[in-house]
Design a protein around this motif. Structure first.
Motif, PDB file in Angstrom:
ATOM      1  N   THR A 126      42.098 -18.271  10.806  1.00  0.00           N
ATOM      2  CA  THR A 126      42.104 -19.611  10.201  1.00  0.00           C
ATOM      3  C   THR A 126      41.611 -20.664  11.194  1.00  0.00           C
ATOM      4  N   ALA A 147      46.904 -14.182  -2.127  1.00  0.00           N
ATOM      5  CA  ALA A 147      48.229 -14.801  -2.017  1.00  0.00           C
ATOM      6  C   ALA A 147      49.101 -13.953  -1.092  1.00  0.00           C
ATOM      7  N   THR A 179      49.769 -16.923  11.681  1.00  0.00           N
ATOM      8  CA  THR A 179      48.571 -16.647  10.893  1.00  0.00           C
ATOM      9  C   THR A 179      48.508 -15.182  10.478  1.00  0.00           C
TER      10      THR A 179
END
Ligand code: F6R
Length: 617
Positions: free
Chosen positions: A361, A408, A356
């Motif tokens: 998350t 991104a 991660t």
């Protein structure tokens, strides 16, 4: 998901709230808003729900200076409940106007709570779940409860993970923050004139580098002269601040037009940083002191499950391939949202590794928590220091790429791949399946990687021309085999998220089992085919695409002499040992998506409907 910033100090809060929100805007840019306690002691709220322009518009609106006050809260929203518009923007005020709150998380039982509040005469102004919190807190404060007690009381009624900040006219000098579960963190800091809190350390750095991370189940009160922590029973907690290694300058765009281009350009450094202190190039060894597992534990591992979401899952797929091939431990990668719910068989011989960037998350944290409860060994590989994920596993390996702002993910992926390669070597050596000579050989190959990546970055211009061609397609296919498959999947994901072109990544061997039906002039295919044992098979796949009229872009090794006979366009990446090939093919895939997004006039730093941290399911 959603960014929060709060200030209690001696200066005019509104512009400082806007600055703080700029730092956390990457967490959500659907809307932006602030509430300030003005000089008369009343709450004044201004908000904008103008999608990507929200924060800029809000900034212009408050620049006149009429919103005066030294205590306030702010929020940037990633919409979960309710459209993107002004009413649904945070902060939300209670009906009496005595309280304003900004919230991150999902209130799972909000319909039930909303019905209850409507029955008591509350008229809701928004469609959000968060507004129930404003009214619950507002009711308590209006009946004389302190803001802190009111926030704790309201949060005890809600189901779901929550981070919330609140101000009240009854106590105009303070902001209260509370965290329940893993819905994004709250970081707190202070200097001589102010105390601040935010979803991310980066927003605190103009004030201090000494920060306190709020744990789940903790409450904080900030005021101009201090910070006080409490548990949910109201007992005071004492915790020393820690010095963060995050750096404000590093999180600025500098001369780059976008964070994405900056972060791609930083990839050679990111890989270097991931090796620093771990790879000893003089002696040809790898050490990972962070791994606290005993030798017996390492030798007992009979299975590795890597897990993550999106790009982190693709990174985990790469990790599974290197751990299996180097350390010879059966390894797979699984999507965390699947792993956590499918009741997997895990035991003390299973090593579960969560991948991660954010460490926040929700699905990934739940998967690692599941592994912990099932008695498996757990590791986390992550970028964000101080995030919740650093506190949940047997060991944590920091990726050290430096803060990534663009939604991104790019440099975190490549640095995480390096970390996984180091882990594979470390495990292989500890288990006695690779000898010192092989380790030396791998370490000397790794030493070349930053310069190989720099060379691959020089491909920018030729990729720009290809991006102009890809703009006209509505569908793209990405193909790879072996360790190139996760790169193909990642190339497709990048293209989807920032250029909004439908793109599918597929194992090249899978094409005849369905995908071939879609081949034709309407779909371009991007093929990852560096020189290795699978290259001849990739050539056949390219020919199959060509035979059906599809345009092919092939990413191949520099000295490939055959490819021009079958592919339409060729991107040549530096020759390197097979182990390093995924690193160098990843670069043109990222640049291709970036350039295509620009050619289509999309903002790569603010992809629609996406947020950098996904703290809800
Ligand atoms: C894509 C991207 C996402 C994240 C995913 C997991 O570019 O960044 O797919 O990889 O949301 O996030 P982390 O890595 O923070 O757990």
């Amino acid at each position: 998901m959603c960014g929060i910033f709060a200030y209690a100090g001696t200066e005019n809060a509104a512009p400082l709230l806007i600055d703080g929100l700029r730092a956390v805007e990457y967490r959500g840019y659907d809307s932006a808003g602030i509430s300030v306690i003005d000089s008369s002691g009343a709450i004044k709220t201004i908000k904008r729900g103008d999608h990507k322009a929200s924060l800029e518009n809000l900034s212009s609106e408050v620049s006149g200076g009429e919103l005066a006050g030294v205590v306030g809260i702010g929020h940037t929203r990633w919409a979960t409940h309710g459209l993107v518009n002004q009413q649904n923007s945070h902060p939300h005020e209670s009906i009496s106007g005595v309280v304003s709150i900004a919230h991150n998380g999902i209130i799972e039982n909000f319909i039930e709570l909303k019905d209850e509040l409507v029955d008591t005469g509350v008229q809701f102004k928004s469609e959000t779940d968060s507004e129930v919190l404003a009214h619950l807190v507002g009711h308590s404060v209006a009946s004389g409860t302190s803001l802190r007690e009111a926030v704790i009381g309201a949060s005890s009624r809600i189901k779901g993970n929550t981070a919330v900040v609140a101000v009240s006219t009854a106590e105009p000098d303070i902001v209260v923050g509370l965290r329940i579960g893993n819905a994004g963190g709250i970081v707190v800091g202070k200097n001589d004139h102010a105390a601040v809190m935010a979803s991310d350390t980066i927003a605190l750095l103009p004030y201090t580098s000494e920060v306190i991370y709020l744990e789940p189940g903790e409450v904080v009160e900030i005021r101009k002269d201090g910070v006080q922590l409490f548990d949910l029973e109201g007992s005071s907690i004492s915790r020393d601040a820690v010095v963060t290694v995050q750096n404000f300058e590093a999180a600025q765009k500098g001369n780059h037009p976008h964070f994405m281009s900056k972060e791609i350009a930083e990839e050679p450094d990111a890989v270097q940083a991931a090796m620093r202190g771990r790879a000893d190039f003089a002696n040809g060894t790898i050490s990972l002191p962070e791994i606290s597992l005993t030798l017996d534990q390492i030798r007992s591992i009979d299975r590795v499950i890597l897990t993550g979401m999106g790009t982190s899952m693709h990174t985990g797929m790469f990790g599974a391939s290197v751990i299996e091939s180097i350390a010879r431990i059966p390894s797979v990668c699984e999507n965390s949202s699947e792993l956590r719910y499918r009741n997997p068989v895990l035991n003390s011989k299973t090593l579960v590794i969560a991948m991660t960037q954010s460490g926040e998350t929700a699905d990934t944290l739940a998967a690692i928590e599941y592994a912990r409860q099932a008695g498996a060994l757990q590791g986390v590989i992550l970028e964000m220091e101080g995030s919740q994920a650093t506190r949940v596993a047997d060991f944590t390996l920091g990726v050290k790429a430096g803060q990534e702002i663009c939604v991104a993910s790019t440099k975190t992926m490549i640095a995480s791949m390096m970390t996984l390669l180091e882990l594979a070597v470390f495990l292989g050596q500890a288990r006695g399946v690779i000898d010192a000579n092989r380790v030396k050989e791998i370490v000397s190959q790794m030493a070349e990687l930053p310069s190989l990546i720099s060379t691959a970055l020089d491909l920018n211009d030729e990729i720009t021309a290809l991006a102009d061609r890809l703009c006209k397609y509505e569908d793209l296919l990405y193909l790879g085999r072996g360790a190139q498959l996760p790169m193909a999947l990642e190339g497709a994901l990048k293209m989807k998220e920032i250029a909004y072109i439908h793109a599918e990544g597929n194992p090249a061997g899978e094409m005849k089992h369905g995908m071939n039906a879609l081949l034709g002039p309407g779909m371009a295919t991007i093929v990852c085919a560096p020189q290795n044992d699978l290259y001849p098979k990739m050539l056949s796949n390219i020919s199959e695409v060509k035979a059906r009229g599809g345009e092919v872009i092939a990413i191949v090794s520099e000295n490939d002499e055959t490819i021009e006979r079958v592919a339409d366009h060729v991107i040549r990446v530096p020759e390197c040992p097979e182990l390093l090939q995924p690193f160098v093919t990843l670069i043109p895939l990222q640049i291709l998506a970036y350039r295509t997004a620009l050619a289509l006039d999309r903002d790569p730093d603010k992809p629609r409907n996406l947020a950098k941290t996904v703290t809800v399911e």
